[in-house]
Design a protein around this motif. Structure first.
Motif, PDB file in Angstrom:
ATOM      1  N   GLY A 109      36.530  15.739   6.027  1.00 43.99           N
ATOM      2  CA  GLY A 109      35.655  16.633   6.767  1.00 43.99           C
ATOM      3  C   GLY A 109      36.155  18.049   6.908  1.00 43.99           C
ATOM      4  O   GLY A 109      35.469  18.891   7.508  1.00 43.99           O
ATOM      5  N   GLY A 110      37.360  18.342   6.390  1.00 43.48           N
ATOM      6  CA  GLY A 110      37.903  19.685   6.469  1.00 43.48           C
ATOM      7  C   GLY A 110      37.470  20.549   5.298  1.00 43.48           C
ATOM      8  O   GLY A 110      36.675  20.145   4.448  1.00 43.48           O
ATOM      9  N   ALA A 111      38.009  21.766   5.251  1.00 38.37           N
ATOM     10  CA  ALA A 111      37.743  22.701   4.155  1.00 38.37           C
ATOM     11  C   ALA A 111      39.076  23.086   3.522  1.00 38.37           C
ATOM     12  O   ALA A 111      40.105  23.142   4.203  1.00 38.37           O
ATOM     13  N   ALA A 112      39.038  23.359   2.215  1.00 40.99           N
ATOM     14  CA  ALA A 112      40.263  23.688   1.484  1.00 40.99           C
ATOM     15  C   ALA A 112      40.056  24.959   0.679  1.00 40.99           C
ATOM     16  O   ALA A 112      38.992  25.184   0.102  1.00 40.99           O
ATOM     17  N   VAL A 113      41.118  25.776   0.652  1.00 36.55           N
ATOM     18  CA  VAL A 113      41.086  27.054  -0.062  1.00 36.55           C
ATOM     19  C   VAL A 113      42.407  27.230  -0.793  1.00 36.55           C
ATOM     20  O   VAL A 113      43.470  26.970  -0.222  1.00 36.55           O
ATOM     21  N   ASP A 114      42.365  27.671  -2.053  1.00 32.17           N
ATOM     22  CA  ASP A 114      43.606  28.177  -2.651  1.00 32.17           C
ATOM     23  C   ASP A 114      43.500  29.697  -2.640  1.00 32.17           C
ATOM     24  O   ASP A 114      42.514  30.276  -3.105  1.00 32.17           O
ATOM     25  N   CYS A 115      44.500  30.346  -2.046  1.00 35.03           N
ATOM     26  CA  CYS A 115      44.427  31.806  -1.868  1.00 35.03           C
ATOM     27  C   CYS A 115      45.787  32.461  -2.112  1.00 35.03           C
ATOM     28  O   CYS A 115      46.392  33.010  -1.190  1.00 35.03           O
ATOM     29  N   PRO A 116      46.267  32.403  -3.355  1.00 32.37           N
ATOM     30  CA  PRO A 116      47.541  33.047  -3.685  1.00 32.37           C
ATOM     31  C   PRO A 116      47.429  34.571  -3.654  1.00 32.37           C
ATOM     32  O   PRO A 116      46.316  35.127  -3.697  1.00 32.37           O
TER      33      PRO A 116
END
Length: 322
Positions: A109-116
């Motif tokens: 139910g969460g959200a995921a981001v890759d943000c290098p």
């Protein structure tokens, strides 16, 4: 919104410092207790574990040295993930791995981001670094205020994993440029050129670049201190090669760069500053590639400014046309 940050090293310490400096409600965690203590003195809160950080915060940022480290931290955090929670991976990592871990977060139910990030530690310190972000648009807009606090130019790259691909693409270009700058400086010196003049010629010409205008300076100073080491270069260009291999692209330059840095690590150690790859050529030629007047480290002399989203040209033209 409460933000947690795990990983207070060279890059993470500067990014989280920008959050703290700008009044974000920040809780931190790191295996180095001294780094945590310094942040607490400056007004941050400390978490005992990654699990506590995810439990207590709305968004948790990880900035760690390897995919294995991120996997270990996620194993602790995952039981605390639920609706409304956001995981932001700022490490330079394998896009398939961030997609794998992100799927677990999204599955709960969460959200995921890759943000290098990209642009050097000196810009990370001032909040002027660039940040790529891979995630759905709704999540991107939720985290944009944090991204524009840590960085100046923010690019939404597409779905989860896309930012990690572009990060290793750009790091590959930087590595190739570092090696060619080293070769150019050594050839200029061997041909009898004054190195101060050679630096300026490269800077004002079609041969200039961000790498030349930063790393060439610390090379010529002799410190070679760019706060980045050979093992990290090897990791990044290895990740780029893996992307190429999965896409079945037969590269020619990339394998050579990997060989060069494997040799540099064998000679000087994996924690040697990456610009000291020039020592291979200094030793081969007997030349000293130093010149007066250059700084021992790079400092960002631009004032800290609010960040903004970068719109790709095609999208920008489409909006204008509408």
């Amino acid at each position: 919104m409460k933000v947690g940050f795990i990983g207070l090293g060279n890059v993470g310490g500067k990014l989280s410092g920008s959050l703290l400096r700008n009044g974000v409600d920040l809780t931190v965690h790191d295996l180095n207790a001294a780094l945590v203590a310094d942040f607490v003195k400056r007004g941050a809160k400390a978490a005992e574990s990654p699990a506590q950080l995810m439990r207590d915060c709305d968004a948790v940022i990880t900035c760690l040295p390897s995919p294995a480290a991120s996997d270990a931290v996620m194993a602790e955090m995952l039981p605390e993930v639920g609706p409304g929670k956001i995981w932001m991976e700022m490490s330079t990592t394998d896009y398939a791995e961030v997609q794998r871990l992100g799927a677990k977060v999204i599955g709960q139910g969460g959200a995921a981001v890759d943000c290098p990030v990209s642009g050097g530690c000196h810009r990370a310190a001032t909040g002027n670094i660039s940040i790529f972000a891979g995630c759905d648009r709704v999540t991107f807009e939720r985290i944009l205020p944090f991204l524009t606090t840590m960085g100046r130019r923010i690019l939404h790259t597409g779905p989860l994993g896309s930012a990690s691909i572009l990060k290793v693409v750009t790091n590959y270009l930087a590595t190739a440029n570092l090696v060619t700058c080293c070769e150019a400086l050594v050839v200029a010196k061997a041909a009898g050129m004054d190195l101060n003049t050679a630096y300026e010629a490269m800077k004002i010409s079609s041969g200039t670049s961000f790498v030349h205008e930063t790393e060439s300076q610390v090379i010529l100073n002799g410190s070679r201190d760019i706060s980045f080491t050979m093992d990290l270069v090897k990791k990044d260009i290895g990740l780029f090669q893996e992307v190429a291999d999965r896409a079945k692209v037969p590269l020619e330059v990339s394998p050579v760069l990997i060989d060069i840095f494997n040799d540099g690590i064998a000679r000087y150690g994996d924690r040697e500053y990456s610009p000291n790859i020039i020592k291979r050529l200094e030793e081969a030629t007997g030349l000293d590639i130093r010149a007066p007047g250059f700084p021992p480290e790079m400092l960002d002399d631009e004032p800290e400014e609010p960040g903004y989203e970068v719109i790709p040209q095609s999208a920008d033209r489409r909006v204008a046309a509408e």
